[in-house]
Write a protein that holds these residues in place. Structure first.
Motif, PDB file in Angstrom:
ATOM      1  N   THR A 194      11.285  -7.682  12.539  1.00 33.53           N
ATOM      2  CA  THR A 194      11.458  -6.794  11.403  1.00 33.53           C
ATOM      3  C   THR A 194      10.999  -7.496  10.145  1.00 33.53           C
ATOM      4  O   THR A 194      10.949  -8.718  10.080  1.00 33.53           O
ATOM      5  CB  THR A 194      12.940  -6.392  11.219  1.00 33.53           C
ATOM      6  N   CYS A 195      10.660  -6.691   9.178  1.00 35.03           N
ATOM      7  CA  CYS A 195      10.259  -7.213   7.880  1.00 35.03           C
ATOM      8  C   CYS A 195      11.399  -6.921   6.919  1.00 35.03           C
ATOM      9  O   CYS A 195      11.906  -5.803   6.858  1.00 35.03           O
ATOM     10  CB  CYS A 195       8.972  -6.527   7.417  1.00 35.03           C
ATOM     11  N   ASP A 196      11.801  -7.932   6.190  1.00 32.83           N
ATOM     12  CA  ASP A 196      12.930  -7.738   5.285  1.00 32.83           C
ATOM     13  C   ASP A 196      12.489  -7.428   3.856  1.00 32.83           C
ATOM     14  O   ASP A 196      13.298  -7.424   2.939  1.00 32.83           O
ATOM     15  CB  ASP A 196      13.853  -8.964   5.301  1.00 32.83           C
ATOM     16  N   CYS A 197      11.190  -7.147   3.687  1.00 37.50           N
ATOM     17  CA  CYS A 197      10.734  -6.842   2.330  1.00 37.50           C
ATOM     18  C   CYS A 197      10.617  -5.334   2.128  1.00 37.50           C
ATOM     19  O   CYS A 197      10.461  -4.575   3.066  1.00 37.50           O
ATOM     20  CB  CYS A 197       9.409  -7.529   2.039  1.00 37.50           C
ATOM     21  N   ASP A 198      10.718  -4.945   0.883  1.00 38.45           N
ATOM     22  CA  ASP A 198      10.533  -3.548   0.506  1.00 38.45           C
ATOM     23  C   ASP A 198       9.147  -3.412  -0.117  1.00 38.45           C
ATOM     24  O   ASP A 198       8.559  -4.374  -0.582  1.00 38.45           O
ATOM     25  CB  ASP A 198      11.590  -3.123  -0.525  1.00 38.45           C
ATOM     26  N   VAL A 199       8.650  -2.197  -0.122  1.00 32.28           N
ATOM     27  CA  VAL A 199       7.362  -1.942  -0.764  1.00 32.28           C
ATOM     28  C   VAL A 199       7.531  -2.160  -2.260  1.00 32.28           C
ATOM     29  O   VAL A 199       8.428  -1.594  -2.883  1.00 32.28           O
ATOM     30  CB  VAL A 199       6.880  -0.502  -0.478  1.00 32.28           C
ATOM     31  N   ILE A 200       6.680  -3.007  -2.795  1.00 31.80           N
ATOM     32  CA  ILE A 200       6.748  -3.306  -4.226  1.00 31.80           C
ATOM     33  C   ILE A 200       5.822  -2.389  -5.005  1.00 31.80           C
ATOM     34  O   ILE A 200       6.175  -1.883  -6.056  1.00 31.80           O
ATOM     35  CB  ILE A 200       6.387  -4.780  -4.482  1.00 31.80           C
ATOM     36  N   HIS A 201       4.651  -2.157  -4.446  1.00 30.45           N
ATOM     37  CA  HIS A 201       3.623  -1.360  -5.133  1.00 30.45           C
ATOM     38  C   HIS A 201       3.368  -0.081  -4.343  1.00 30.45           C
ATOM     39  O   HIS A 201       2.359   0.042  -3.652  1.00 30.45           O
ATOM     40  CB  HIS A 201       2.333  -2.176  -5.289  1.00 30.45           C
ATOM     41  N   CYS A 202       4.261   0.866  -4.460  1.00 26.91           N
ATOM     42  CA  CYS A 202       4.214   2.099  -3.667  1.00 26.91           C
ATOM     43  C   CYS A 202       2.897   2.849  -3.824  1.00 26.91           C
ATOM     44  O   CYS A 202       2.322   3.307  -2.830  1.00 26.91           O
ATOM     45  CB  CYS A 202       5.360   3.027  -4.057  1.00 26.91           C
ATOM     46  N   GLU A 203       2.409   2.977  -5.044  1.00 35.21           N
ATOM     47  CA  GLU A 203       1.170   3.718  -5.270  1.00 35.21           C
ATOM     48  C   GLU A 203      -0.014   3.036  -4.587  1.00 35.21           C
ATOM     49  O   GLU A 203      -0.853   3.703  -3.970  1.00 35.21           O
ATOM     50  CB  GLU A 203       0.904   3.874  -6.769  1.00 35.21           C
ATOM     51  N   THR A 204      -0.066   1.722  -4.674  1.00 35.37           N
ATOM     52  CA  THR A 204      -1.149   0.980  -4.044  1.00 35.37           C
ATOM     53  C   THR A 204      -1.094   1.120  -2.532  1.00 35.37           C
ATOM     54  O   THR A 204      -2.107   1.367  -1.877  1.00 35.37           O
ATOM     55  CB  THR A 204      -1.091  -0.510  -4.445  1.00 35.37           C
ATOM     56  N   VAL A 205       0.092   0.991  -1.975  1.00 36.37           N
ATOM     57  CA  VAL A 205       0.256   1.116  -0.525  1.00 36.37           C
ATOM     58  C   VAL A 205      -0.150   2.517  -0.078  1.00 36.37           C
ATOM     59  O   VAL A 205      -0.859   2.680   0.923  1.00 36.37           O
ATOM     60  CB  VAL A 205       1.704   0.782  -0.101  1.00 36.37           C
ATOM     61  N   GLU A 206       0.248   3.526  -0.792  1.00 38.98           N
ATOM     62  CA  GLU A 206      -0.098   4.902  -0.426  1.00 38.98           C
ATOM     63  C   GLU A 206      -1.601   5.126  -0.540  1.00 38.98           C
ATOM     64  O   GLU A 206      -2.208   5.763   0.328  1.00 38.98           O
ATOM     65  CB  GLU A 206       0.669   5.899  -1.320  1.00 38.98           C
TER      66      GLU A 206
END
Length: 125
Positions: A7-19
């Motif tokens: 599992t990855c314990d990080c959250d999306v930091i840059h939602c717009e970039t990821v999308e």
């Protein structure tokens, strides 16, 4: 958590970039086709053939002399390169002439050469 679970314990930091990226990345089938393209270029004999055909069309005899290999060995690789649509052929009389399939193949080869020579020059080789 067991060893088989990842599992990855990080959250999306840059939602717009990821999308944005998610909408633009290639699908699995396209990526597989690209991997097969690069796989076809991963053999040193096939790269040597692409190298000589980058200079113009040649028959199997010419290629075998240039690469100091048997016509049988060259023919085997030519068949593979044709199957992968990296080269094309044209029969003229009793001879078959081979050439790069299109400018895309030429461009990929030329860009690869450029990249390798840049790296060599940067390393002082």
């Amino acid at each position: 958590m067991g060893k088989s679970e990842a599992t990855c314990d990080c959250d999306v930091i840059h939602c717009e970039t990821v999308e944005f990226v998610k909408q633009r990345v290639l699908d699995e089938k396209s990526l597989l086709l690209m991997a097969n393209f690069y796989k076809a270029l991963s053999d040193s004999t096939r790269i040597k053939i692409i190298n000589v055909l980058d200079e113009g069309e040649l028959c199997v005899c010419d290629i075998s002399v240039l690469l100091n290999m048997t016509k049988s060995a060259i023919s085997h690789q030519l068949k593979y390169l044709r199957k992968m649509n990296l080269i094309s052929s044209e029969k003229r009389g009793k001879e078959v002439f081979y050439r790069l399939a299109d400018n895309h193949v030429k461009e990929v080869f030329e860009i690869s050469k450029e990249h390798v020579f840049e790296e060599r020059n940067e390393e002082g080789c």
